[in-house]
Design an enzyme around this catalytic site. Structure first.
Site, mmCIF file in Angstrom:
data_model
loop_
_atom_site.group_PDB
_atom_site.id
_atom_site.type_symbol
_atom_site.label_atom_id
_atom_site.label_comp_id
_atom_site.label_asym_id
_atom_site.label_seq_id
_atom_site.Cartn_x
_atom_site.Cartn_y
_atom_site.Cartn_z
ATOM 1 C CE1 TYR A 1 0.261 11.936 3.714
ATOM 2 C CE2 TYR A 1 -0.170 12.254 1.369
ATOM 3 C CZ TYR A 1 -0.404 11.577 2.552
ATOM 4 O OH TYR A 1 -1.315 10.549 2.572
ATOM 5 C CG HIS B 1 2.714 6.554 -2.232
ATOM 6 N ND1 HIS B 1 1.756 7.326 -2.847
ATOM 7 C CD2 HIS B 1 2.218 6.250 -1.000
ATOM 8 C CE1 HIS B 1 0.725 7.485 -2.029
ATOM 9 N NE2 HIS B 1 0.981 6.843 -0.906
ATOM 10 N NE ARG C 1 -1.201 2.538 2.645
ATOM 11 C CZ ARG C 1 -0.551 3.638 3.019
ATOM 12 N NH1 ARG C 1 -0.389 4.659 2.184
ATOM 13 N NH2 ARG C 1 -0.029 3.712 4.230
ATOM 14 C CG ASP C 2 3.491 4.294 2.753
ATOM 15 O OD1 ASP C 2 3.933 5.034 1.862
ATOM 16 O OD2 ASP C 2 3.263 4.691 3.905
ATOM 17 C CB SER D 1 2.200 11.364 6.841
ATOM 18 O OG SER D 1 1.107 10.928 7.603
ATOM 19 C CG HIS E 1 7.014 7.800 5.917
ATOM 20 N ND1 HIS E 1 7.076 7.315 4.634
ATOM 21 C CD2 HIS E 1 5.714 7.697 6.294
ATOM 22 C CE1 HIS E 1 5.873 6.935 4.245
ATOM 23 N NE2 HIS E 1 5.019 7.161 5.245
ATOM 24 C CG HIS F 1 2.560 4.705 9.043
ATOM 25 N ND1 HIS F 1 2.289 3.653 8.194
ATOM 26 C CD2 HIS F 1 3.050 5.703 8.262
ATOM 27 C CE1 HIS F 1 2.593 4.002 6.952
ATOM 28 N NE2 HIS F 1 3.052 5.249 6.965
#
Length: 346
Positions: free
Chosen positions: A291, A21, A17-18, A171, A202, A200
């Protein structure tokens, strides 16, 4: 929906899913099957699959997907005997009807994602997830943009709508471990004991694993990660690295580390048309608090208009742009180009 083993850390993979991108939402059905099969065999608790911007995210604004979400979901569900199939839903993009179709295709968990100050738009979708019998999660994005008190207020709203877990989501990969732990601890302290907390992260400031660990130590019992860090920007916490660290810490995950290493190197890295790494562009995301999924859109605008990607990202950060405002990336690039022209004329 009760967890099979509530005493163990719940590992949620987001490669499919992520990681969408990273490949501009172009995963083939064969690729998602192979990756899901490997994750399932490695006993990852849950696998998230959908367009990078959630179910029904395949649009001109976010980028068209190679397949319909239900095709991807069904393909993954057909490979999994252990892992729970999860989808992301952003109110305003995905609808309750879309969620029903996802459930029929095999999804058993939904994360309803909103900007960290807009939890009120999640009520209808959280309630729908519960009615469908799905594991239903609230997902507060861009957590660095709200004061701790506001984040707590929004988490309480999601809980009141029926969320069984609330995620504190970095995010932009902009938070430092102490800042992240402070947010997670505050949310954990405010919600009911039975409401779980998730993290979550990054990797834009290279803190994906460190922040995940900080969040777990602050009370989170669910953690997101992806194979080879496959995700927006510099990616998410690399799953195989996170599992290795947690094993060293004595935290039970139930995951097979070697299987995850093999899947990361043999299945995922070869799919990257742009390396998922910390570089000058992805580092700029974390530094400016932008983002993470804006990266590839900003790079496209940079190439089209001859403007430095870093300048675009920095300006987006100054304007406090958030997910859903991808159309503003071109506007920012044109404004920068115009300002450069004015400077040259002086």
């Amino acid at each position: 929906m009760a967890r099979i083993n509530p005493n163990k850390l719940y590992v949620q993979d987001v490669t499919l899913r992520d990681g969408m991108h990273s490949v501009r939402h172009q995963y083939s059905l064969d690729a998602v099957r192979a990756i899901a099969r490997a994750l399932d065999r490695a006993h990852v608790d849950a696998i998230e699959i959908s367009h990078g911007d959630g179910i029904t995210g395949s649009t001109f604004n976010y980028g068209f997907g190679a397949h319909d979400d239900t095709e991807w979901i069904a393909a993954v569900a057909g490979e999994c005997k252990f892992s729970r199939i999860t989808v992301l839903l952003l109110p305003g993009i995905g609808t309750v009807h879309d969620l029903k179709y996802a459930c029929e295709a095999g999804a058993r968990s939904v994360r309803v994602a909103t900007h960290c100050t807009e939890a009120d738009v999640s009520r209808q979708h959280i309630e729908a997830g519960r009615k469908l019998g799905m594991d239903t999660v609230g997902f507060l994005m861009m957590a660095h943009m709200a004061p701790v008190e506001k984040l707590v207020e929004q988490a309480l709203l999601m809980e009141s709508y029926g969320a069984e877990c609330v995620y504190v989501t970095d995010s932009a990969g902009a938070l430092l471990p102490k800042q992240y732990a402070e947010r997670v601890k505050a949310v954990r302290g405010a919600l009911k004991p039975e409401t779980e907390i998730g993290v979550h992260t990054h990797h834009n400031l290279t803190l994906g694993v460190a922040n995940a660990v900080a969040g777990i130590e602050a009370g989170a019992v669910r953690v997101d990660a992806s194979l080879a860090g496959m995700g927006a920007g510099a990616g998410n916490a690399p799953l195989e690295a996170l599992i290795a660290v947690l094993d060293r810490m004595g935290i039970e995950t139930g995951c097979d580390l070697h299987m995850l290493m093999d899947a990361a190197d043999d299945l995922v890295r070869p799919l990257q048309d742009r390396p998922v790494r910390v570089d000058r562009e992805s580092l700029s995301l974390g530094y400016a608090g932008v983002y993470s999924s804006f990266l590839r859109h900003a790079e496209s605008a940079s190439k089209l208009y001859g403007v430095d990607t870093r300048d675009i990202l920095t300006e987006l950060g100054k304007r406090r742009m958030v997910g859903g405002q991808e159309d503003m990336i071109v506007d920012v690039a044109l404004d920068i180009l115009k300002s450069h022209g004015a400077e040259a004329a002086q």
